[in-house]
Design a protein around this motif. Structure first.
Motif, PDB file in Angstrom:
ATOM      1  N   PHE A  53     110.867  46.293   5.644  1.00 30.43           N
ATOM      2  CA  PHE A  53     109.787  47.054   6.982  1.00 30.43           C
ATOM      3  C   PHE A  53     109.587  48.522   7.346  1.00 30.43           C
ATOM      4  O   PHE A  53     110.050  49.029   6.078  1.00 30.43           O
ATOM      5  CB  PHE A  53     111.197  46.768   8.553  1.00 30.43           C
ATOM      6  CG  PHE A  53     112.348  47.183   8.261  1.00 30.43           C
ATOM      7  CD1 PHE A  53     112.530  48.440   8.242  1.00 30.43           C
ATOM      8  CD2 PHE A  53     112.906  47.117   7.312  1.00 30.43           C
ATOM      9  CE1 PHE A  53     113.161  49.380   8.342  1.00 30.43           C
ATOM     10  CE2 PHE A  53     114.256  47.796   7.324  1.00 30.43           C
ATOM     11  CZ  PHE A  53     114.474  49.180   7.625  1.00 30.43           C
ATOM     12  N   VAL A  54     108.503  48.846   8.114  1.00 30.11           N
ATOM     13  CA  VAL A  54     107.974  49.970   8.466  1.00 30.11           C
ATOM     14  C   VAL A  54     108.658  50.798   9.883  1.00 30.11           C
ATOM     15  O   VAL A  54     108.370  51.945   9.637  1.00 30.11           O
ATOM     16  CB  VAL A  54     106.284  50.050   8.319  1.00 30.11           C
ATOM     17  CG1 VAL A  54     106.638  49.495   7.289  1.00 30.11           C
ATOM     18  CG2 VAL A  54     106.426  49.072  10.258  1.00 30.11           C
ATOM     19  N   GLY A  55     108.866  50.009  10.598  1.00 32.80           N
ATOM     20  CA  GLY A  55     109.415  50.962  12.103  1.00 32.80           C
ATOM     21  C   GLY A  55     110.324  49.460  13.168  1.00 32.80           C
ATOM     22  O   GLY A  55     109.431  48.403  12.575  1.00 32.80           O
ATOM     23  N   GLY A  56     110.066  50.007  14.410  1.00 28.98           N
ATOM     24  CA  GLY A  56     110.547  49.274  14.988  1.00 28.98           C
ATOM     25  C   GLY A  56     110.483  49.971  16.817  1.00 28.98           C
ATOM     26  O   GLY A  56     110.676  51.119  16.488  1.00 28.98           O
ATOM     27  N   LEU A  57     110.480  48.737  17.783  1.00 27.93           N
ATOM     28  CA  LEU A  57     110.826  49.169  18.794  1.00 27.93           C
ATOM     29  C   LEU A  57     112.590  49.094  19.469  1.00 27.93           C
ATOM     30  O   LEU A  57     112.443  47.526  19.318  1.00 27.93           O
ATOM     31  CB  LEU A  57     109.704  48.412  20.006  1.00 27.93           C
ATOM     32  CG  LEU A  57     109.484  48.507  20.970  1.00 27.93           C
ATOM     33  CD1 LEU A  57     109.109  50.039  21.635  1.00 27.93           C
ATOM     34  CD2 LEU A  57     108.142  47.863  21.575  1.00 27.93           C
ATOM     35  N   GLN A  58     112.575  50.033  19.689  1.00 24.15           N
ATOM     36  CA  GLN A  58     114.393  49.824  20.339  1.00 24.15           C
ATOM     37  C   GLN A  58     114.306  49.396  21.793  1.00 24.15           C
ATOM     38  O   GLN A  58     113.601  50.058  22.527  1.00 24.15           O
ATOM     39  CB  GLN A  58     115.349  51.015  19.728  1.00 24.15           C
ATOM     40  CG  GLN A  58     116.833  50.298  20.232  1.00 24.15           C
ATOM     41  CD  GLN A  58     117.436  51.484  19.595  1.00 24.15           C
ATOM     42  OE1 GLN A  58     117.404  52.657  19.856  1.00 24.15           O
ATOM     43  NE2 GLN A  58     118.637  51.124  19.664  1.00 24.15           N
ATOM     44  N   LEU A  59     115.003  48.372  22.195  1.00 19.90           N
ATOM     45  CA  LEU A  59     115.437  48.393  23.950  1.00 19.90           C
ATOM     46  C   LEU A  59     116.474  47.589  24.396  1.00 19.90           C
ATOM     47  O   LEU A  59     117.380  47.309  24.396  1.00 19.90           O
ATOM     48  CB  LEU A  59     114.119  46.820  24.213  1.00 19.90           C
ATOM     49  CG  LEU A  59     112.569  47.024  23.509  1.00 19.90           C
ATOM     50  CD1 LEU A  59     112.591  45.801  24.508  1.00 19.90           C
ATOM     51  CD2 LEU A  59     112.170  47.794  24.544  1.00 19.90           C
ATOM     52  N   PRO A  60     117.182  49.400  23.973  1.00 19.16           N
ATOM     53  CA  PRO A  60     118.909  49.589  24.685  1.00 19.16           C
ATOM     54  C   PRO A  60     119.611  49.647  25.519  1.00 19.16           C
ATOM     55  O   PRO A  60     120.429  48.949  25.948  1.00 19.16           O
ATOM     56  CB  PRO A  60     118.391  51.372  23.788  1.00 19.16           C
ATOM     57  CG  PRO A  60     117.648  51.800  25.001  1.00 19.16           C
ATOM     58  CD  PRO A  60     116.228  51.096  25.022  1.00 19.16           C
ATOM     59  N   GLY A  61     118.618  48.798  27.078  1.00 18.03           N
ATOM     60  CA  GLY A  61     119.110  48.435  28.457  1.00 18.03           C
ATOM     61  C   GLY A  61     119.239  46.730  27.790  1.00 18.03           C
ATOM     62  O   GLY A  61     119.528  46.258  28.817  1.00 18.03           O
ATOM     63  N   ASP A  62     118.724  46.143  26.338  1.00 19.05           N
ATOM     64  CA  ASP A  62     119.286  44.479  26.715  1.00 19.05           C
ATOM     65  C   ASP A  62     120.285  44.527  25.880  1.00 19.05           C
ATOM     66  O   ASP A  62     121.025  45.493  25.031  1.00 19.05           O
ATOM     67  CB  ASP A  62     117.686  44.268  25.429  1.00 19.05           C
ATOM     68  CG  ASP A  62     116.635  43.643  25.834  1.00 19.05           C
ATOM     69  OD1 ASP A  62     115.837  44.471  27.373  1.00 19.05           O
ATOM     70  OD2 ASP A  62     115.843  43.456  25.411  1.00 19.05           O
ATOM     71  N   GLU A  63     120.907  42.803  26.355  1.00 21.02           N
ATOM     72  CA  GLU A  63     121.893  42.453  25.960  1.00 21.02           C
ATOM     73  C   GLU A  63     122.055  41.258  25.178  1.00 21.02           C
ATOM     74  O   GLU A  63     121.145  41.678  25.118  1.00 21.02           O
ATOM     75  CB  GLU A  63     122.910  42.741  27.470  1.00 21.02           C
ATOM     76  CG  GLU A  63     123.110  43.784  27.976  1.00 21.02           C
ATOM     77  CD  GLU A  63     124.151  43.478  29.098  1.00 21.02           C
ATOM     78  OE1 GLU A  63     124.272  41.859  29.499  1.00 21.02           O
ATOM     79  OE2 GLU A  63     124.330  44.759  30.257  1.00 21.02           O
ATOM     80  N   THR A  64     123.460  40.571  24.584  1.00 20.42           N
ATOM     81  CA  THR A  64     123.365  39.760  24.191  1.00 20.42           C
ATOM     82  C   THR A  64     125.075  38.888  24.154  1.00 20.42           C
ATOM     83  O   THR A  64     125.632  39.989  24.507  1.00 20.42           O
ATOM     84  CB  THR A  64     123.569  39.966  22.590  1.00 20.42           C
ATOM     85  OG1 THR A  64     124.735  40.919  21.889  1.00 20.42           O
ATOM     86  CG2 THR A  64     122.456  40.351  21.601  1.00 20.42           C
TER      87      THR A  64
END
Length: 417
Positions: A186-197
């Motif tokens: 992979f080359v990188g990513g977009l993190q969405l820190p407010g999301d949950e699981t």
């Protein structure tokens, strides 16, 4: 007011909970022997307001052709002599413009963000636990062109105040240490820190238990045979357990809602989009994901749920077919095995499929129907878990005559008029 909720998936149960909290006398019926045994049973486990976007968008028709040709592609179309299928596809394609994408996303993000906040409040007031985590979503890009193309999404996130981080390889590994063994993939990513699981089926089951203690009645193994109307009102529901009557009725039957709405003379553009998942027992916790990783190439979500990994994906336009296709299992196994090798025992994984009730434009349908005492809460697609608590709260407010905390007028079925 007596309210009868049709359906005990996550949408039906959250609707029942907030209606009961508002002081109504609530009964829920479902044909299954318990709650959350269909679409809500084994979904990808994401509560992802930051990832709330319409499937219909600019460039999707071209991407769809590419996906159909990929070995592990995320899209399958099984053509059938079904006018509802082709009508839905045509309407979805009409929404694949930049202008309509912007409008539709503007309708989805507020209800998704609100729902996450309502879920947090519910956790605080009930101490409900469901293998939940609040460590965000990482959208992972295998190719540079994918990372280079996130500008539009980033602008929308900024517009709605959704926190995000654009990460390089090291940043992705810092967020998800299990990716350290495969950094070349992979080359990188977009993190969405407010999301949950969290485990949607576990949540729904436990909320049903809490709701029962609060006075909600759940009647399982009850099949709807007819919805009876007279003079613009629903007068009762004929079921395998006899006639059920109430003052108000809620249609929360997921992919089967459009079947009943057609019989009632008010067709709604909701169609079942088939998805698959595997649930993999973790054998090496250090190699497993910490939260959700979205494999952008294959549109597959890989989520940590306690001592399990849930891997979900595929959009199959195939009607109400619930057969398990081995090729789809192979696609899910390929994604998780490629990014998190050795983390789970794939041989011991369970394989599942379910039908997502999808609208052609993306937002769900929440609010009144043409019948004065029948309300809709359906069409959430892949975001039912993400939007469930907010949708249930909004519907309860509408039925109770209160102004919802978010503007839900654009989510009503009247938008299709």
């Amino acid at each position: 007011m007596k309210v009868l909720v049709l359906g005990s998936g996550v949408i039906g149960v959250t609707s029942a909970w907030y209606l009961a909290e508002a002081g109504h006398e609530v009964t829920v019926i479902d044909r299954q022997p318990g709650p959350a045994l269909e679409t809500s049973f084994a979904n990808a486990g994401e509560v992802s307001p930051g990832y709330s976007s319409p499937w219909a968008g600019p460039g999707v028709p071209v991407k769809a052709v590419k996906w159909l040709l990929m070995k592990y592609g995320p899209l399958i179309i099984r053509p059938a002599l079904d006018p509802h299928m082709w009508s839905w596809v045509f309407k979805m394609l009409r929404n694949c413009t930049a202008e309509r994408y912007a409008v539709n996303k503007s309708r989805m993000v507020p209800i998704a963000e609100y729902s996450r906040d309502v879920l947090k409040a519910l956790r605080a007031s009930t101490n409900i636990a469901y293998d939940d985590r609040a460590k965000g979503t990482l959208q992972l890009f295998r190719k540079q062109y994918q990372l280079d193309g996130i500008g539009g999404d980033v602008e929308v996130l900024k517009q709605y105040g959704v926190p995000f981080n654009v990460l390089d390889q090291d940043g992705c590994i810092a967020a998800e240490p299990g990716l350290g063994a495969v950094r070349e993939k992979f080359v990188g990513g977009l993190q969405l820190p407010g999301d949950e699981t969290g485990d949607c089926q576990m949540f729904t089951t436990r909320l049903a238990e809490i709701a029962t203690a609060a006075g909600v009645k759940f009647e399982y193994g009850v099949t709807v045979k007819a919805i009876n109307t007279d003079k613009g009102r629903v007068t009762g529901v004929s079921t395998s357990a006899g006639e059920k009557t109430a003052d108000t009725y809620v249609m929360a039957m997921g992919s089967y809602s459009p079947v009943w709405m057609r019989k009632l003379g008010q067709p709604i553009p909701v169609y079942p989009i088939k998805g698959y998942s595997i649930t993999v027992p973790i054998v090496n916790a250090k190699a497993a994901p910490e939260s959700t990783v979205m494999d952008e190439t294959y549109k597959i979500a890989i989520t940590r749920l306690g001592d399990r990994i849930r891997v979900g994906g595929t959009a199959a336009i195939a009607g109400y077919d619930l057969s398990l296709q081995q090729g789809r299992r192979e696609a899910l196994e390929h994604s998780v095995g490629d990014l998190f090798p050795g983390a789970g025992d794939l041989g011991a994984a369970t394989f599942w499929t379910g039908l997502r009730p999808m609208t052609p434009d993306g937002p769900p349908i929440i609010g009144a129907s043409k019948y004065s005492n029948l309300y809709l809460n359906t069409g959430h697609g892949t975001l039912g878990w993400t939007m469930a608590c907010g949708s249930g709260r909004v519907l309860s407010d509408i039925i109770s005559g209160r102004k919802p905390d978010v503007d839900a007028s654009a989510l009503s079925v009247s938008r299709y008029n």
